[in-house]
Design a protein around this motif. Structure first.
Motif, PDB file in Angstrom:
ATOM      1  N   ARG A  15       0.837  -1.207   0.000  1.00 52.84           N
ATOM      2  CA  ARG A  15       0.000   0.000   0.000  1.00 52.84           C
ATOM      3  C   ARG A  15       0.873   1.258   0.000  1.00 52.84           C
ATOM      4  N   ASP A  16       1.960   1.235   0.758  1.00 53.14           N
ATOM      5  CA  ASP A  16       2.822   2.415   0.862  1.00 53.14           C
ATOM      6  C   ASP A  16       3.375   2.810  -0.505  1.00 53.14           C
ATOM      7  N   CYS A 112      15.905   0.199  11.671  1.00 52.88           N
ATOM      8  CA  CYS A 112      14.965   1.112  11.022  1.00 52.88           C
ATOM      9  C   CYS A 112      15.452   2.527  11.281  1.00 52.88           C
ATOM     10  N   GLU A 205       9.705   4.998  -1.014  1.00 52.41           N
ATOM     11  CA  GLU A 205       8.286   5.349  -0.812  1.00 52.41           C
ATOM     12  C   GLU A 205       8.023   5.909   0.584  1.00 52.41           C
ATOM     13  N   ARG A 206       8.957   5.712   1.504  1.00 53.39           N
ATOM     14  CA  ARG A 206       8.707   6.188   2.870  1.00 53.39           C
ATOM     15  C   ARG A 206       9.094   7.650   3.079  1.00 53.39           C
ATOM     16  N   GLU A 209       7.154  12.478   0.784  1.00 51.25           N
ATOM     17  CA  GLU A 209       6.164  13.481   1.167  1.00 51.25           C
ATOM     18  C   GLU A 209       6.736  14.273   2.340  1.00 51.25           C
ATOM     19  N   LEU A 211       5.492  15.963   4.717  1.00 53.30           N
ATOM     20  CA  LEU A 211       4.866  15.774   6.023  1.00 53.30           C
ATOM     21  C   LEU A 211       5.515  14.611   6.789  1.00 53.30           C
ATOM     22  N   LEU A 212       6.020  13.630   6.048  1.00 51.52           N
ATOM     23  CA  LEU A 212       6.618  12.459   6.694  1.00 51.52           C
ATOM     24  C   LEU A 212       8.104  12.650   6.950  1.00 51.52           C
ATOM     25  N   GLY A 213       8.633  13.825   6.627  1.00 54.61           N
ATOM     26  CA  GLY A 213      10.020  14.105   6.973  1.00 54.61           C
ATOM     27  C   GLY A 213      10.951  14.308   5.786  1.00 54.61           C
TER      28      GLY A 213
ATOM     29  N   MET B 421       7.932   3.104  10.597  1.00 53.17           N
ATOM     30  CA  MET B 421       7.465   3.911   9.456  1.00 53.17           C
ATOM     31  C   MET B 421       6.547   3.169   8.495  1.00 53.17           C
ATOM     32  N   GLY B 424       3.362   4.147   6.099  1.00 49.61           N
ATOM     33  CA  GLY B 424       3.517   5.460   5.455  1.00 49.61           C
ATOM     34  C   GLY B 424       2.700   6.588   6.040  1.00 49.61           C
ATOM     35  N   ASP B 425       2.418   6.539   7.331  1.00 50.69           N
ATOM     36  CA  ASP B 425       1.654   7.621   7.938  1.00 50.69           C
ATOM     37  C   ASP B 425       2.290   8.147   9.227  1.00 50.69           C
ATOM     38  N   THR B 426       3.518   7.723   9.529  1.00 51.51           N
ATOM     39  CA  THR B 426       4.144   8.162  10.775  1.00 51.51           C
ATOM     40  C   THR B 426       4.671   9.585  10.619  1.00 51.51           C
ATOM     41  N   VAL B 427       4.013  10.504  11.288  1.00 52.94           N
ATOM     42  CA  VAL B 427       4.391  11.917  11.179  1.00 52.94           C
ATOM     43  C   VAL B 427       5.406  12.282  12.259  1.00 52.94           C
TER      44      VAL B 427
END
Lengths: 229, 732
Positions: A15-16, A112, A205-206, A209, A211-213, B421, B424-427
């Motif tokens: 999904r990511d 991670c 993909e992580r 964006e 907002l995610l860093g 992570m 894909g939503d970890t802010v």
């Protein structure tokens, strides 16, 4: 561009990567269940991260022998672009689409965290919007990302310009200290000789964006869309 | 047939008066299978028999609470037809005996509690307590628990985004592993466990049943002794791959109309799930145990009913939907078996090899479990500590020491082993006040934290209970989230001892008061008692898992300082409270004094102020002040900053310097504010009737206070150094 993401039992980044790809592509990519072997016409196949079939035998080993992978191999031989991320990279090496193997991390622990990567070449469909030598930041999340190949293979990979990314520091220096998992030559990702297949342990993909860093990963998906549309 | 002797009854953890009640309910002697069922159903772990009376006093309602305690997990409304479902649960006893599998199955169990209600799990957290770092077992337990949590969570693909860790000798023989899962569901698609529809099929799905974990719930309801290691076979083995398939299969089937009721098989496995579903629906169940998918041959009814094999669910489905349901589970390569049907007689009738092996009335077992009003004594009050009588140490030297102590050192070594992570939503990743995850495909965010300060609860259970709730409220407010509800995980010693029971009663009273005054109800929870080894109890540890909502997730505040020349603003009152502080324990070697009191009305006002300032974009960085006090909080903000920005602090002369730096007064925050925004911030604070003071400015690369200074980089080395060195065996 027509893109598909292969979903195995145990895939968990499907999904990511679909979300990240959709942001660049403008529409949702096709999700292909591992038992479907009837692939439509495609420009890009993504083999996502996760723990396919539980990774019980050896990471990626079972998925590499699944029916859908035979089809992916056939497409790759015809030039369809294939992107394997993390477990996807492990699957592509197990399937023989890419050379080398991914062993347990040097410290034997799952890691991670964000890492810096040096883009080794921008002359590919995956990296055309980066610049060779550019330093990007992607996260890693794996326990088996320690790239290894015999001396002859490594020589060939290096000689053919098949190294895609190397672990480095924020300034691009590639040193032992910047190697998170013990990979030979700090290799984080490699191409096949034709540079149509890319496998990498870090997850573009992580960080696709702000907002995610960060959004260094988005450039890879933008590159693919530009090249294949 | 095995004769039921007093020995066998005792082995099953049933007290003589409890067995008398069994005889009364049945009007005859139970057989061994039936005795086993009574034993697990009435175990402390499943029946809450010592704590029930007090748990009922906790506030559980609010307009946004959809379902409070009593279901698999609590449910709250976050608007837009979406609900958050969450709970925290302990896996203490198994994790001590077999740390990897104990912790892993703890994660698996709490995940199932959440997705069984129709929610996709979106975040995991954990609250861990280990013994003295110098204890020979501690390193092995930390390594095993952390890799177990990671091994399970990473594979199922749910991010582990936060938690907390403490070390204290009282946990030497009883570590605590509390796991929390937060899930997201559509408000109109929530699934419950009450069975309905006489004749409807009862369906078993997931993994096969083996002989693992038999009597896990009973083990978790007794003290440890020197023979506890022999209980290893009662620990279950987890398979996160199967769990991942089970999540996907259940959610896929839940998108149809096939499911009437669903319940995971957790503690006490098939027994508790079937009894719970039947009891809640006021119905009976007839099951043919021959149809249960089994991993091993020759399993007895006793073993089947008491097995705690993992990754299994029990469902009631609509007649005519059997094929649809079967197809979904077959797609995911999971077992699917119709094992029985619902009846109208209120009895659980089990057959094996064509014979009835148990015939029990459901409600008397499920609802008439013993409830004790155990005697308790209020703990003796400790005296406050006078700061002027406490040893003074150079503040920056004390800071450096504190940041490298086990309770304050960086947890990076731990959370880098958790995939935080995936999805894909970890802010906000681990390391801040609260984790923040985006509500997928929306602009909203959920903030999550786990909190309790066991040394405060030990010093004063009532104040400590209040503080645990207040700190969760504060951590959520510090990222800008509106605190909505909590889950609690009450870890205590043996409730049969009046002083331990006193801790339980007083801590619950304190928690309840804080929850009421902060509009922060309890929606789910778990109790773990008998955390004692050879008579030595753990510090009382009522862990709180708090959940809050950000309407605009792009507006959450983080702890890292952002720039130079900004004001450092202290919100809340500072009196220099050193009782039960880390300074007192770590620098002066004294575990004494009463803990800092919490003024709930001020806590609430300060929280409202901070949330408003963050929402208005007036805050560059924000951090609550907790363990270690003000100077530690400022240092944490500096160490988290990208460029290791320093802070020059201006301490008041009205308090002893060490009391100002390290006092653990409650209800306080540190904010980084741009000079331009400062007048508004000060005005708003006055408006909210909250104490506010500019205590310094950002800049340079050192932290200075009271004429002393230390480089932020030096602090980072100490802070990041301890845990890796400890785990590598180069430091205790």
């Amino acid at each position: 561009m027509k893109a598909a993401i292969i979903v195995f039992p145990g895939s968990n980044c499907d999904r990511d990567v679909a979300v990240a790809l959709e942001a660049s592509l403008g529409h949702r990519p096709l999700m292909v269940w591992h038992r479907d072997t009837d692939l439509p016409d495609l420009d890009l196949i993504v083999v996502p991260g996760g723990f396919s079939y539980g990774d019980y035998l050896r990471c990626g080993a079972m998925a590499a022998h699944s029916p859908v992978l035979r089809e992916v191999k056939a497409r790759a031989e015809k030039g369809t672009r294939v992107l394997g991320i993390c477990n996807g990279f492990q699957i592509l090496t197990e399937a023989g689409l890419l050379p080398g193997v991914l062993m347990r991390n040097r410290d034997l622990r799952f890691i991670c965290r964000d890492v810096h990567l040096r883009v080794e070449t921008d002359a590919t469909d995956f990296t055309r919007q980066y610049q060779a030598g550019q330093v990007v930041r992607f996260p890693i999340a794996h326990a088996e990302g320690n790239f290894f190949a015999d001396a002859e293979t490594v020589k060939a990979i290096e000689g053919n310009g098949q190294v895609a990314f190397r672990y480095c520091d924020a300034d691009g220096a590639v040193t032992e200290a910047t190697n998170p998992n013990g990979s030979l030559g700090n290799i984080a990702g490699i191409y096949n000789p034709g540079r149509t297949v890319l496998g990498l342990m870090p997850h573009p993909e992580r960080l696709a964006e702000d907002l995610l860093g960060g959004s260094d990963g988005k450039t890879m998906f933008d590159s693919l869309v530009e090249a294949l549309s | 047939m095995t004769a039921i002797t007093p020995d066998i009854i005792a082995q099953h953890g049933l007290k003589p008066d409890e067995y008398a009640k069994v005889l009364e309910i049945l009007g005859r002697e139970p057989n061994l299978t039936e005795l086993g069922i009574f034993s697990v159903m009435w175990s402390e772990h499943c029946s809450y028999k010592s704590s029930k009376k007090w748990l009922k006093t906790l506030p559980t309602k609010a307009p946004w609470v959809i379902r409070g305690p009593g279901e698999n997990a609590g449910v709250i409304d976050i608007g837009d037809n979406q609900a958050i479902i969450f709970k925290m649960e302990s896996h203490n006893h198994p994790s001590f005996i077999e740390p990897y599998q104990g912790a892993a199955t703890g994660v698996g169990g709490i995940l199932r509690d959440v997705f069984t209600m129709g929610a996709r799990p979106i975040a995991n957290l954990n609250a861990l307590r280990f013994g003295d770092p110098a204890h020979p077992k501690t390193r092995h337990l930390v390594a095993g628990v952390v890799s177990g949590i990671g091994g399970y969570g990473n594979c199922v693909g749910v991010p582990t985004v936060g938690g907390e860790v403490n070390f204290h000798p009282s946990y030497n023989g009883n570590i605590l592993v509390n796991a929390m899962t937060v899930g997201l569901a559509d408000k109109d698609r929530i699934f419950y466990s009450a069975a309905a529809g006489i004749g409807n099929p009862v369906v078993y799905v997931g993994s096969k049943t083996g002989r693992d974990g038999i009597h896990g719930a009973t083990m978790a309801s007794a003290e440890f002794d020197e023979k506890s290691e022999e209980k290893r076979p009662t620990v279950q083995v987890g398979d996160p791959f199967t769990e991942k398939l089970l999540i996907e299969a259940c959610l896929e089937l839940m998108a149809t109309d096939a499911i009437v009721a669903i319940q995971d098989m957790g503690a006490a496995g098939l027994t508790s799930s079937s009894f719970e579903m039947a009891s809640k629906g006021g119905l009976g169940i007839e099951m043919n145990l021959d149809l249960v998918p089994m991993r091993e041959e020759g399993m007895s009814a006793y073993e089947i009913m008491l097995s705690e094999s993992q990754e299994r669910m029990l469902m009631v489905i609509k007649p005519g939907r059997e094929d649809l349901a079967r197809a979904v589970f077959e797609k995911w390569e999971l077992d699917f078996a119709i094992v029985g049907h619902l009846t109208d007689n209120g009895r659980m009738v089990l057959s094996r090899h064509g014979e009835i092996v148990a015939d029990l009335p459901i409600d008397p077992l499920a609802l008439a479990s013993p409830e004790y009003d155990r005697p308790w004594v209020a703990p003796a009050k400790r005296q406050p500590v006078d700061a002027r009588e406490i040893e003074t140490v150079c503040p920056v030297e004390a800071l450096k020491t504190l940041l490298g102590t086990p309770d304050l050192a960086s947890r990076r070594w731990i959370w880098e082993q958790y995939d935080h992570m995936v999805m894909g939503d970890t802010v906000q990743r681990p390391g801040g006040d609260a984790a923040v995850v985006r509500v997928h495909a929306t602009g909203k965010g959920i903030a999550i934290t786990t909190d309790v300060t066991p040394r405060y609860v030990a010093a004063d259970p009532y104040e400590g209970g209040r503080q645990a709730v207040a700190e969760a409220y504060r951590n959520l407010s510090a990222v800008g989230a509106l605190p909505l509800a909590v889950t609690d995980n009450l870890n205590f010693g043996n409730p049969e001892k009046p002083e331990i029971m006193g801790q339980i009663v007083e801590a619950i009273r304190g928690m309840g008061q804080a929850c009421r005054e902060l509009d922060f109800p309890v929606v789910s929870g778990n109790v773990s008692l008998y955390n004692e080894t050879q008579g030595e109890a753990i510090l009382p540890t009522p862990a709180i898992g708090g959940v809050g909502l950000l309407n605009d997730v792009s507006h959450s505040a983080t702890i890292d300082l952002k720039g130079s020349g900004n004001a450092i603003v202290l919100i809340g009152e500072t009196k220099g409270w050193l009782g039960a502080s880390l300074y007192l324990r770590e620098i002066c070697g004294r575990e004494e004094g009463s803990p800092p009191p919490v003024a709930l009305h001020r806590e609430r006002r300060a929280g409202e102020l901070v949330r408003q300032l963050i929402g208005d974009g007036l805050v560059q960085a924000s951090h609550d002040i907790s363990d270690g006090g003000l100077l530690v909080a400022v240092a944490e903000m500096a160490m988290a900053s990208k460029d290791k920005i320093g802070v020059a602090l201006d301490a008041p002369t009205t308090l002893p310097l060490h009391a100002w730096c390290f006092g653990e007064d409650q209800g306080r925050y540190i904010l980084e504010v741009r000079d331009d925004d400062l007048p508004t911030v000060l005005e708003e604070a006055v408006e909210h009737d909250t104490a506010v003071r500019v205590i310094g400015h950002t800049g340079g690369r050192v932290i200075s206070v009271g004429g002393r200074a230390i480089a932020v980089e030096d602090l980072v080395k100490v802070h990041e150094g301890w845990l890796p060195a400890f785990m590598a065996g180069t430091k205790e």
